[in-house]
Design a protein around this motif. Structure first.
Motif, mmCIF file in Angstrom:
data_model
loop_
_atom_site.group_PDB
_atom_site.id
_atom_site.type_symbol
_atom_site.label_atom_id
_atom_site.label_comp_id
_atom_site.label_asym_id
_atom_site.label_seq_id
_atom_site.Cartn_x
_atom_site.Cartn_y
_atom_site.Cartn_z
ATOM 1 N N LEU A 11 0.553 -1.088 -0.136
ATOM 2 C CA LEU A 11 0.117 0.083 0.071
ATOM 3 C C LEU A 11 0.819 1.173 -0.012
ATOM 4 O O LEU A 11 1.415 1.534 1.055
ATOM 5 N N GLY A 12 0.816 2.095 -1.135
ATOM 6 C CA GLY A 12 1.547 3.207 -1.293
ATOM 7 C C GLY A 12 2.606 3.188 -1.904
ATOM 8 O O GLY A 12 3.532 2.032 -2.043
ATOM 9 N N LEU A 13 2.982 4.014 -3.212
ATOM 10 C CA LEU A 13 4.148 3.721 -3.969
ATOM 11 C C LEU A 13 4.964 4.872 -3.921
ATOM 12 O O LEU A 13 5.518 5.703 -4.639
ATOM 13 N N VAL B 74 -0.218 -3.515 -5.908
ATOM 14 C CA VAL B 74 0.071 -2.399 -5.075
ATOM 15 C C VAL B 74 -1.000 -1.353 -5.289
ATOM 16 O O VAL B 74 -1.731 -1.144 -6.424
ATOM 17 N N GLY B 75 -1.448 -0.679 -4.111
ATOM 18 C CA GLY B 75 -2.520 0.002 -3.958
ATOM 19 C C GLY B 75 -1.961 1.408 -4.051
ATOM 20 O O GLY B 75 -1.082 1.852 -3.143
ATOM 21 N N GLU C 255 -1.265 8.939 -11.491
ATOM 22 C CA GLU C 255 0.056 8.890 -11.837
ATOM 23 C C GLU C 255 1.019 7.681 -11.233
ATOM 24 O O GLU C 255 1.828 7.060 -12.032
ATOM 25 N N ASP C 256 0.689 7.282 -9.866
ATOM 26 C CA ASP C 256 1.100 6.287 -9.253
ATOM 27 C C ASP C 256 0.636 4.797 -9.806
ATOM 28 O O ASP C 256 1.230 3.788 -10.027
ATOM 29 N N LEU C 257 -0.726 4.997 -10.107
ATOM 30 C CA LEU C 257 -1.364 3.761 -10.894
ATOM 31 C C LEU C 257 -0.546 3.444 -12.088
ATOM 32 O O LEU C 257 -0.376 2.300 -12.397
ATOM 33 N N LYS D 105 -8.956 3.079 -2.328
ATOM 34 C CA LYS D 105 -10.437 3.094 -2.002
ATOM 35 C C LYS D 105 -11.033 1.833 -2.213
ATOM 36 O O LYS D 105 -12.154 1.461 -1.727
ATOM 37 N N ASP D 106 -10.567 1.047 -2.987
ATOM 38 C CA ASP D 106 -11.253 -0.381 -3.535
ATOM 39 C C ASP D 106 -10.559 -1.287 -2.683
ATOM 40 O O ASP D 106 -10.576 -2.514 -3.112
ATOM 41 N N LEU D 107 -9.665 -1.178 -1.665
ATOM 42 C CA LEU D 107 -8.644 -2.081 -0.937
ATOM 43 C C LEU D 107 -9.606 -3.334 -0.467
ATOM 44 O O LEU D 107 -9.233 -4.576 -1.013
#
Length: 298
Positions: free
Chosen positions: A160-162, A182-183, A188-190, A204-206
């Protein structure tokens, strides 16, 4: 060289020992506060109590990585003495006195603003955070191996977190053969996660994704691993929370569900204090030498 430069080191853990060694090599005058139970001394450094140090002589002060608590108290593993940084003491230092810390909080930020002193939170620097991600990742691998009965290879691992740590964690676990998801929040991180050939999803969809999670590694300093998220996890799931205290996990509910959840901030200081201390020492000495040069050009 730091000849004639007076520095106070206030408390800390084994990482501070590397900082002390480096500053002694550079011929700085050191005041070690909160080190009276240290097994060995340092030639060229004086162990003192805070009240015995003349703040008017100090050019810099180095706090532990956690800085102070919200009451201004400083932790040290090398003393039973209480160390408290107050406005009255700090304002006696010269105006050019630099104050180094790993991270800051409202107390420390307000204190330096009120006294017009320069605060340098080292972990806000990209270089420190990136270098520090190396021992953080190694410590995370160690914890994953110690607290599971399955291999990392072929496991489904959520990161979680990039940020600077999250990226290093995700890349390394993927290289060990794990299936890494990876959430992140930012588009841009996605996109970056996709470019890294990893599976991406929105934070938010974790809770819709964790039904097959073997290990969840959180780097986000906000409550993202909620009871609703944990409820959807298999009992075998291991949660490793790398965010600063209090972490981003509902530890109470995890325990209730029988899911092992570990809060593990400050891993570099635990698994590789020498390397972590060298990282801090390199940056601190670089900043001090640059500051001396600027003062000399005034």
């Amino acid at each position: 060289m730091l000849t004639g430069y007076s520095i106070a080191i206030l408390g800390g853990d084994a990482r501070q020992l590397e900082v002390i060694r480096r500053l002694i090599e550079l011929d700085a005058t050191l005041h070690l506060i909160g080190f009276d139970q240290l097994d060995h001394g340092f030639t060229g450094a004086k162990q003192e109590a805070l009240d015995d140090v003349d703040p008017k002589e100090l050019d810099a002060m180095i706090l532990p990585v956690p800085g102070t608590n919200l009451q201004g108290e400083i932790d040290t593993i090398f003393s039973n003495q209480s160390i408290q940084l107050t406005k009255e003491w700090l304002e006696q230092t010269p105006e050019h006195c630099l104050l180094f810390t790993g991270i800051t909080n409202n107390y420390l930020t307000n204190l330096t603003q009120e006294t017009n002193r320069t605060l340098i939170p080292l972990f806000d620097r990209n270089d420190v955070a990136i270098y520090n991600s190396i021992p953080t990742v190694e410590g995370t691998i160690m914890m994953a191996i110690q607290h599971t009965d399955f291999t990392i290879h072929s496991s489904t691992i959520f990161v979680l977190g990039l940020g600077r740590v999250g990226m290093s964690v995700a890349r390394t676990f993927a290289s060990l053969g794990a299936k890494v998801k990876v959430g992140a929040r930012k588009s841009e991180d996605l996109a970056r996660i996709h470019e890294m050939s990893l599976e991406s999803f929105s934070i938010k969809d974790l809770k819709q994704h964790t039904h097959d999670c073997d290990i969840l590694i959180n780097t986000i300093p906000a409550q993202v691993v909620t009871a609703a998220v944990i409820q959807n996890m298999p009992n075998r799931t291991l949660i490793i929370d790398l965010a600063s205290k209090p972490g981003g996990t509902d530890f109470r509910y995890a325990e209730k569900r029988g899911i092992k959840a570990l809060l593990a901030p400050g891993l570099p200081g635990i698994v590789a204090p020498k390397t972590a201390g060298s990282i801090l020492a390199n940056v601190i000495t670089q900043v001090l030498i640059e500051e001396i040069g600027e003062r000399g050009n005034e």
